[in-house]
Design a protein around this motif. Structure first.
Motif, mmCIF file in Angstrom:
data_model
loop_
_atom_site.group_PDB
_atom_site.id
_atom_site.type_symbol
_atom_site.label_atom_id
_atom_site.label_comp_id
_atom_site.label_asym_id
_atom_site.label_seq_id
_atom_site.Cartn_x
_atom_site.Cartn_y
_atom_site.Cartn_z
ATOM 1 N N GLU A 115 0.884 -1.182 0.080
ATOM 2 C CA GLU A 115 -0.055 -0.032 0.019
ATOM 3 C C GLU A 115 0.799 1.143 0.053
ATOM 4 N N SER A 116 2.154 1.220 0.538
ATOM 5 C CA SER A 116 2.872 2.349 0.515
ATOM 6 C C SER A 116 3.151 2.931 -0.794
ATOM 7 N N SER A 117 3.415 2.171 -1.766
ATOM 8 C CA SER A 117 3.751 2.662 -3.105
ATOM 9 C C SER A 117 2.430 3.287 -3.773
ATOM 10 N N ASP A 140 0.361 5.010 -1.978
ATOM 11 C CA ASP A 140 0.352 6.219 -1.348
ATOM 12 C C ASP A 140 1.145 7.163 -1.873
ATOM 13 N N GLU A 141 2.459 6.583 -1.962
ATOM 14 C CA GLU A 141 3.479 7.658 -2.570
ATOM 15 C C GLU A 141 3.086 7.922 -3.886
#
Length: 64
Positions: free
Chosen positions: A9-11, A13-14
């Motif tokens: 999920e962080s990618s 969000d980024e």
């Protein structure tokens, strides 16, 4: 059954954060460009909307 692993999920969000930053830069650039004119109506085209200079009159041709 597939070998593809889901992205963390962080990618995502980024990526969203980068798009938001780019959109903010675009908005700032547009507001800076639009404030370069004079006053409230800083359009390059003057008198595009508004009352017409004179009323048009139509006359019939005389037959003859």
């Amino acid at each position: 059954m597939s070998d593809v692993t889901p992205e963390p999920e962080s990618s995502e969000d980024e990526l969203k954060r980068k798009f938001r930053e780019a959109l903010e830069r675009k908005k700032v650039a547009q507001t800076e460009a639009s404030t370069g004119g004079k006053g409230k109506n800083a359009s390059k085209i003057h008198g595009a909307h508004g009352p017409v200079g004179g009323k048009r009159s139509f006359r019939r041709k005389s037959g003859g």
